[in-house]
Design a protein around this motif. Structure first.
Motif, mmCIF file in Angstrom:
data_model
loop_
_atom_site.group_PDB
_atom_site.id
_atom_site.type_symbol
_atom_site.label_atom_id
_atom_site.label_comp_id
_atom_site.label_asym_id
_atom_site.label_seq_id
_atom_site.Cartn_x
_atom_site.Cartn_y
_atom_site.Cartn_z
ATOM 1 N N ASP A 207 0.807 -1.226 0.000
ATOM 2 C CA ASP A 207 0.000 0.000 0.000
ATOM 3 C C ASP A 207 0.838 1.272 0.000
ATOM 4 O O ASP A 207 0.330 2.351 0.309
ATOM 5 C CB ASP A 207 -0.959 -0.001 1.191
ATOM 6 N N LYS B 201 3.070 2.483 1.975
ATOM 7 C CA LYS B 201 3.097 3.186 3.262
ATOM 8 C C LYS B 201 4.423 2.970 3.978
ATOM 9 O O LYS B 201 4.515 3.134 5.190
ATOM 10 C CB LYS B 201 1.938 2.719 4.140
ATOM 11 N N SER C 39 -4.232 8.549 5.311
ATOM 12 C CA SER C 39 -4.226 8.205 3.887
ATOM 13 C C SER C 39 -5.498 7.492 3.462
ATOM 14 O O SER C 39 -5.759 7.328 2.275
ATOM 15 C CB SER C 39 -3.015 7.322 3.571
#
Length: 749
Positions: free
Chosen positions: A130, A132, A266
């Motif tokens: 993702d 991140k 996010s």
């Protein structure tokens, strides 16, 4: 960077270049320390060989067989993942470790495989799905075969089908845990998970993708990544006293679907969740009409709910009224099941903009659930039962069984047409009500249920359930799922069984189990195993006759002398073959030959047997011929026997008690109850036999002619314990027809 190392790294199986500023290369060393495994690290400060402190129990775990590194624990630091496919007693194990010095590493997290021999941990891959700056760990178990299902459905086992597990850091719980399980085609020998890598963002959707190999199926699986959000789902009802319990007077109540959305900045600020609620779903799966339905008569409700991120209090849907159909509630034990299916609805006007980034999905995975990656939620609501404030029925059922047998035997089942037994059953409830009380009798296939006799109310209902060719089950319902077996109630009843088809066995077991849908606190009272002893027993009548009885030798010409033996099986058991053994009838008969001339000989030897006889054999030396028209009311068959190629030899064999007589031996089976066998012998005898014998032997003063018949039964027949002694001969031997000629008189017996 260039590295050259000529030392032994114990059969290196994996290599990982970290790409950090110190340009470190990691090499797995599964053979290190008696194959317990370890790591070889090449870096700017030299070579390090690291492992855990030596422990003999970890020998052959093969840690380092697979190796990778990544930011797994949510703190931004790099860790090493080591796969040991033979760790954890063979199920496989992966350890997240951190090097603490030049020779040791420290274990931070451990995850275990679920199936021995699956080679869990033999393939590892780290990927930031993702974006991140946080990696998930993907673990392959290519030899997984679903063996945990072996006690449920052997047909559901696919040897070496393979499986892949995804682990990562969960910010909500601050734990490193299993996030997802991936299966391939569920095909035997496909070995899904033999190779795993992240080739980057293949489809340009902004998320890294994953490629998984399955060499046994000649396939590669590409998994596209989408960002996930955490969503807690629950079902709220208006039943409050107590919570989620339907009372006797409740005719309707309300339900709501509630959501709690958590995530970081996010994540979208809000989402619309589409949901469908299936009402009383467990009844639908059983093909039974639901006990509860929606107010509009349907069995589902559905809708959309906008859910805002970060709310501490769950956000709930509108109220839906459901109706309790009292006339259909025949089961208050099985909870009412509400199944909620849900998914994010992608549409404009929400916090989602799928044109700029991948649309998120709800992370529904929970490894503790029966279906870990299910996209549904289940809520169960109970009915009120007469079992105290906790609504849990803790019962204590007590079972007593006393077997009784036909033919008057106290402890043995005697085989035969009337063979059978009955069970005197007494059932008592010592505590709270018992719902769904069933008595199950498990017996061999040749035991048949006849009837049940009830001595108390309500009446017991029994139904046979044939399971297969070797087993049958009888189920007797003592209470249903609506009206319980109440406290202190005592049921007495007798179950009758027929056993006339019982084969030749020494024993068989009857298993009796008392089952309840309530919670029985003492299961030891609920089971009985009866070992039924089996015997075959027969009352045998064996008699003999001779004709004529008396004649004067100087005045009477004897054309024929006959001997006859009658054998009758008075039961109760059938005399049948067992392991190749039959009932054996042996007849010894006299003959006198002088100067190659027969003075006394058998002219006819006949066996009369029942038409039901399946086996009748007298050996290869005997010629067997059926006598036409000899049947008595079509119930018997007569065989005439003759010796094959019988030689005429001189001999004075007139007394078969002393031996030397000719013999015929015949095997017969079966002989049913009341079946009989008759042996008839007809002799031609010279009227001057006494004088002619005396000329051959001066010591002969009188002549005694006798034949002997013997009957022996198969070894399984309990002739030593007959039911009647009136006509039973303990040696099964009868000596017949003593023909005596003394001076001018002879007596024939």
């Amino acid at each position: 960077m260039s590295v050259r190392y000529t030392g032994d790294v114990s059969r290196s199986m994996s290599v990982r270049y970290t790409g950090d500023t110190d340009e470190t290369m990691l090499i797995g060393a599964p053979g290190l320390r008696d194959a317990s495994g370890g790591i070889v690290e090449f870096g700017s400060d030299g070579v390090k060989i690291a492992s855990e402190p030596y422990d003999q129990e970890r020998n052959n775990d093969y840690f380092g067989y697979a190796l990778t590194s990544g930011k797994f624990l949510g703190d931004g630091a790099n860790y090493i993942a080591l796969g040991g496919p033979r760790g954890n007693s063979g199920t496989g194990q992966v350890k997240i470790v951190k090097l603490v010095n030049s020779s040791h590493y420290e274990v931070q997290e451990i995850v275990n495989g679920e199936e021995p021999g699956s080679y869990f941990g033999s393939v590892l891959c780290a990927v930031d799905v993702d974006n991140k700056n946080r990696d998930v760990l993907v673990v392959g178990a290519p030899f997984y075969g679903n063996l945990t299902q072996i006690n449920i459905d052997v047909n559901n086992i696919n040897e070496d089908e393979g499986k892949v597990y995804v682990y990562g850091y969960d910010s909500t719980s601050s734990m490193f845990k299993e996030l997802q399980q991936l299966s391939g085609s569920n095909t035997k020998n496909s070995r899904f998970g033999s190779a795993i890598c992240s080739p980057g963002d293949i489809n340009n959707d902004g998320a890294l993708d994953l490629v998984i190999g399955a060499p046994g199926s000649d396939s590669v699986v590409m998994l596209k990544s989408s960002p996930t959000i955490s969503m807690e789902v629950s079902l709220k009802t208006s039943l409050v006293n107590p919570v989620n319990v339907i009372q006797d007077d409740d005719e309707r109540f309300a339900i709501q679907v509630c959501f709690k959305y958590t995530g970081d900045k996010s994540s979208p600020p809000d989402v619309i969740v589409n949901y469908t609620v299936f009402i009383d779903n467990s009844m639908t799966q059983q093909g039974i009409q639901e006990r509860i339905l929606a107010e509009d008569g349907s069995y589902t409700v559905a809708g959309d709910k906008k859910v805002i991120r970060g709310y501490e209090i769950p956000q709930c849907s509108t109220n839906y009224t459901v109706v309790v159909q009292k006339y259909r509630v025949k089961d208050i034990v099985t909870p009412v099941t509400f199944v909620v299916k849900y998914a994010i609805k992608h549409q404009s006007g929400t916090g989602l903009n799928c044109s700029e980034s991948p649309c998120p999905v709800i992370s529904a995975f929970d490894a503790k659930r029966q279906v870990p990656d299910a996209d549904f939620f289940i809520e169960k609501i109970k009915f009120k039962k007469d079992c105290g404030p906790d609504n849990i029925c803790e019962t204590d059922m007590k079972l007593n069984v006393d077997p009784k047998y036909n033919y008057g035997r106290p402890d043995t089942l005697v085989r035969g047409p009337l063979a059978g037994f009955h069970l005197d059953v007494n059932v008592t409830n010592l505590r709270e009500p018992s719902y769904g009380t069933v008595l199950k009798v498990d017996a061999p296939y040749y035991i048949s249920y006849l009837k049940v006799k009830t001595y108390s109310l309500p009446a017991v209902r029994c139904s046979p359930r044939n399971i297969n060719e070797t087993k049958s089950i009888l189920e007797c319902e003592l209470s249903d799922l609506e009206q319980p077996f109440v406290t202190s109630r005592v049921d007495r009843f007798t179950i009758y069984f027929e056993a006339r088809h019982t084969p030749v066995v020494n024993t068989f077991d009857v298993n009796i189990n008392l089952e309840t849908k309530s919670v029985d606190i003492n299961m030891s009272n609920n089971k009985r195993v009866l070992q039924m002893k089996v015997e075959s027993s027969a009352d045998i009548a064996f008699e003999g006759f001779g004709n004529p009885e008396l004649f004067v030798t100087s005045k009477t010409k004897v054309d024929k002398v006959t001997h006859r033996f009658d054998f009758t099986n008075n039961g109760p058991s059938i005399l049948e073959s067992h392991m190749g053994s039959h009932s054996i009838f042996t007849v010894k008969y006299p003959s006198v030959v002088i100067d190659q001339k027969s003075i006394l000989k058998v002219s006819e030897l006949n066996f009369v047997v029942p038409v039901e006889t399946l086996y009748f054999d007298c050996g290869s030396s005997i010629i067997k011929t059926i006598v036409p028209g000899s049947s008595r009311l079509n119930s018997t068959r007569t065989y005439q026997l003759k010796q094959r190629d019988e030689a005429i030899e001189n001999g004075l064999n007139y007394n078969c008690e002393s031996g030397g007589c000719k013999m015929v031996e015949c095997a017969i089976s079966p002989l049913g109850v009341k079946a009989f066998v008759t042996v008839k012998l007809s002799y031609d005898m010279d009227v001057d036999i006494l004088a002619k014998v005396k000329r051959q032997s001066s010591k002969v003063e009188s002549l005694s002619v006798s034949s002997v018949a013997t009957a022996s039964m198969p070894p399984n027949i309990g002739l030593t314990t007959p039911l009647s002694h009136s006509a039973f001969v303990s040696r099964n031997r009868i000596i017949l027809s003593r023909l005596r000629r003394k001076s001018q008189y002879a007596r024939h017996r």
